[in-house]
Design an enzyme around this catalytic site. Structure first.
Site, PDB file in Angstrom:
ATOM      1  N   GLY A  24       0.822  -1.201   0.000  1.00 16.32           N
ATOM      2  CA  GLY A  24       0.000   0.000   0.000  1.00 16.32           C
ATOM      3  C   GLY A  24       0.856   1.249   0.000  1.00 16.32           C
ATOM      4  O   GLY A  24       2.028   1.213  -0.363  1.00 16.32           O
ATOM      5  N   ALA A  25       0.215   2.377   0.416  1.00 17.50           N
ATOM      6  CA  ALA A  25       0.869   3.687   0.338  1.00 17.50           C
ATOM      7  C   ALA A  25       1.389   3.887  -1.084  1.00 17.50           C
ATOM      8  O   ALA A  25       2.544   4.272  -1.304  1.00 17.50           O
ATOM      9  CB  ALA A  25       1.991   3.809   1.371  1.00 17.50           C
ATOM     10  N   HIS A  30       4.721   2.669  -7.856  1.00 17.98           N
ATOM     11  CA  HIS A  30       3.789   1.536  -7.973  1.00 17.98           C
ATOM     12  C   HIS A  30       2.933   1.699  -9.230  1.00 17.98           C
ATOM     13  O   HIS A  30       2.673   0.720  -9.938  1.00 17.98           O
ATOM     14  CB  HIS A  30       2.852   1.474  -6.766  1.00 17.98           C
ATOM     15  CG  HIS A  30       3.544   1.248  -5.450  1.00 17.98           C
ATOM     16  ND1 HIS A  30       3.670   2.240  -4.507  1.00 17.98           N
ATOM     17  CD2 HIS A  30       4.143   0.156  -4.933  1.00 17.98           C
ATOM     18  CE1 HIS A  30       4.313   1.751  -3.448  1.00 17.98           C
ATOM     19  NE2 HIS A  30       4.613   0.491  -3.684  1.00 17.98           N
ATOM     20  N   GLN A  54       7.668  -9.191   7.833  1.00 20.89           N
ATOM     21  CA  GLN A  54       8.924  -8.695   7.267  1.00 20.89           C
ATOM     22  C   GLN A  54       9.469  -7.474   7.995  1.00 20.89           C
ATOM     23  O   GLN A  54      10.462  -6.895   7.563  1.00 20.89           O
ATOM     24  CB  GLN A  54       8.766  -8.434   5.768  1.00 20.89           C
ATOM     25  CG  GLN A  54       7.882  -7.260   5.391  1.00 20.89           C
ATOM     26  CD  GLN A  54       7.649  -7.210   3.891  1.00 20.89           C
ATOM     27  OE1 GLN A  54       6.891  -7.999   3.344  1.00 20.89           O
ATOM     28  NE2 GLN A  54       8.321  -6.279   3.210  1.00 20.89           N
ATOM     29  N   GLU A 146      13.009  -2.400  -9.285  1.00 26.96           N
ATOM     30  CA  GLU A 146      14.445  -2.587  -9.023  1.00 26.96           C
ATOM     31  C   GLU A 146      14.901  -1.782  -7.809  1.00 26.96           C
ATOM     32  O   GLU A 146      15.999  -1.972  -7.321  1.00 26.96           O
ATOM     33  CB  GLU A 146      15.264  -2.154 -10.245  1.00 26.96           C
ATOM     34  CG  GLU A 146      15.171  -3.130 -11.389  1.00 26.96           C
ATOM     35  CD  GLU A 146      16.125  -2.784 -12.516  1.00 26.96           C
ATOM     36  OE1 GLU A 146      16.727  -1.687 -12.489  1.00 26.96           O
ATOM     37  OE2 GLU A 146      16.255  -3.608 -13.430  1.00 26.96           O
ATOM     38  N   LYS A 147      14.056  -0.881  -7.359  1.00 29.40           N
ATOM     39  CA  LYS A 147      14.405  -0.070  -6.182  1.00 29.40           C
ATOM     40  C   LYS A 147      14.804  -0.982  -5.013  1.00 29.40           C
ATOM     41  O   LYS A 147      15.767  -0.721  -4.306  1.00 29.40           O
ATOM     42  CB  LYS A 147      13.212   0.808  -5.844  1.00 29.40           C
ATOM     43  CG  LYS A 147      13.071   1.221  -4.422  1.00 29.40           C
ATOM     44  CD  LYS A 147      13.807   2.476  -4.134  1.00 29.40           C
ATOM     45  CE  LYS A 147      13.616   2.955  -2.719  1.00 29.40           C
ATOM     46  NZ  LYS A 147      12.991   2.047  -1.791  1.00 29.40           N
ATOM     47  N   LEU A 182      11.570   6.959  -5.689  1.00 23.95           N
ATOM     48  CA  LEU A 182      10.257   6.998  -5.053  1.00 23.95           C
ATOM     49  C   LEU A 182      10.161   5.875  -4.033  1.00 23.95           C
ATOM     50  O   LEU A 182      10.548   4.743  -4.291  1.00 23.95           O
ATOM     51  CB  LEU A 182       9.150   6.841  -6.095  1.00 23.95           C
ATOM     52  CG  LEU A 182       9.054   7.948  -7.147  1.00 23.95           C
ATOM     53  CD1 LEU A 182       7.791   7.761  -7.989  1.00 23.95           C
ATOM     54  CD2 LEU A 182       9.045   9.322  -6.511  1.00 23.95           C
ATOM     55  N   SER A 183       9.622   6.216  -2.860  1.00 24.98           N
ATOM     56  CA  SER A 183       9.470   5.232  -1.790  1.00 24.98           C
ATOM     57  C   SER A 183       8.358   5.706  -0.868  1.00 24.98           C
ATOM     58  O   SER A 183       8.201   6.917  -0.637  1.00 24.98           O
ATOM     59  CB  SER A 183      10.776   5.137  -0.989  1.00 24.98           C
ATOM     60  OG  SER A 183      10.531   4.555   0.269  1.00 24.98           O
ATOM     61  N   SER A 184       7.620   4.755  -0.327  1.00 21.89           N
ATOM     62  CA  SER A 184       6.553   5.121   0.613  1.00 21.89           C
ATOM     63  C   SER A 184       7.130   5.821   1.835  1.00 21.89           C
ATOM     64  O   SER A 184       6.442   6.568   2.519  1.00 21.89           O
ATOM     65  CB  SER A 184       5.809   3.867   1.072  1.00 21.89           C
ATOM     66  OG  SER A 184       5.370   3.158  -0.057  1.00 21.89           O
TER      67      SER A 184
END
Ligand code: PAF
Length: 281
Positions: A24-25, A30, A54, A146-147, A182-184
């Site tokens: 999510g987020a 995404h 995790q 790939e992030k 980009l990352s949550s």
């Protein structure tokens, strides 16, 4: 748009099924995975499940953003057919035990170092949930960014070792205009911290550019990157690895016939960020 576990069974024979597993987020990164799946498959399912297995002790499970309504809009906008947001009991039938009976999954050798070393149990949780989601959704293709490069390789390895009937399709890392991947977790950064975080992609790109200008010694490249990284960043690791084995490389081959990639993890104030860059980019 939302699809239940029971309804999933009805969509597996409509045509090719693309799957984008997420916690999510959702953000534009995404959305780009979803768009690739939509282009390549007849039906696209996006899962939204924050997987407690995790997260280690002291990690950000409790503050991890939960934004299902917004996630549904983003998934829809990107063209997904369904959002699958299972309950914890559906994913882990023995909940509160976060275990899957009969599924003692090994994350494999690629999980030994880097994230695997610093976050004990993390990849055990990732492979368990992804295998479980594959069983529930039964996709033909699964899309990963790939992030999270080590995660991608660990999952490719799991699919190969278990001979799962799904093909993993990696997608390029999406970056903001300032270069930050980009990352949550970027939403935790203050303006000042974001400024510091900008030095991460700058350092990775500095190594790649120096390599392109002829520097092949990885120690020299890593020293160069350390000089570029904002000094407030608490480094977990910065390395140049072989993409297949994830083992450090001492010297790059001029022209880069090896698949080499720079990988980074570190903390900007209280936010842990990871990033990576292939040398052939
Ligand atoms: O990359 C993620 O968002 C998660 O690790 C994944 C693959 C959805 C498993 O929970």
């Amino acid at each position: 748009m939302l699809i239940s576990t029971d309804e999933l069974a009805g969509i597996t024979d409509i045509g090719t099924l693309g799957f984008v597993p997420t916690m999510g987020a959702l953000h534009a990164g995404h959305a780009s995975l979803i768009k690739v799946s939509v282009r390549q498959c007849d039906v696209t399912v996006v899962s939204v499940f924050v997987n407690p297995a995790q997260f280690g002790e002291g990690e950000d499970l409790d503050r991890y953003p939960r934004t299902l309504e917004a996630d549904i809009s983003i998934a829809k906008e990107a063209g997904a057919d369904y959002v699958y947001a299972p309950t914890i009991e559906e994913v882990y039938p023995h909940y509160p035990a976060l275990s899957l009976a009969g599924e003692e999954l090994e994350p494999g050798l690629l999980a030994r170092n880097w994230e695997g070393k610093l976050r004990p149990g993390h990849f055990e949780g990732v492979v368990a949930v992804v295998k479980r989601l594959f069983d529930l959704v039964q996709p033909d293709y699964a899309y990963f960014g790939e992030k999270d490069f080590q995660q991608l390789r660990v999952l490719e390895d799991m699919v190969a070792r278990l001979q799962l009937p799904v093909e993993i399709r990696p997608c390029f890392t999406m970056r903001d205009a300032d270069g930050i991947a980009l990352s949550s977790r970027n939403r935790y950064l203050s303006a000042e911290e974001r400024e510091q975080a900008r030095s991460i992609p700058t350092a990775l790109m500095a190594m790649r550019d120096a390599f392109k200008e002829g520097e092949t010694g990885t120690n020299k490249l890593l020293n160069l990157a350390q000089d570029v990284l904002d000094e407030s960043i608490q480094l977990d690791y910065l390395a140049i690895v072989d993409e297949l084995t994830l083992e450090p490389i001492e010297r790059l081959t001029e022209g880069c016939d090896r698949q080499a990639r720079a990988i980074f993890a570190g903390r900007v104030a209280s936010t842990r960020l990871i990033d990576n860059l292939p040398f052939n980019s």
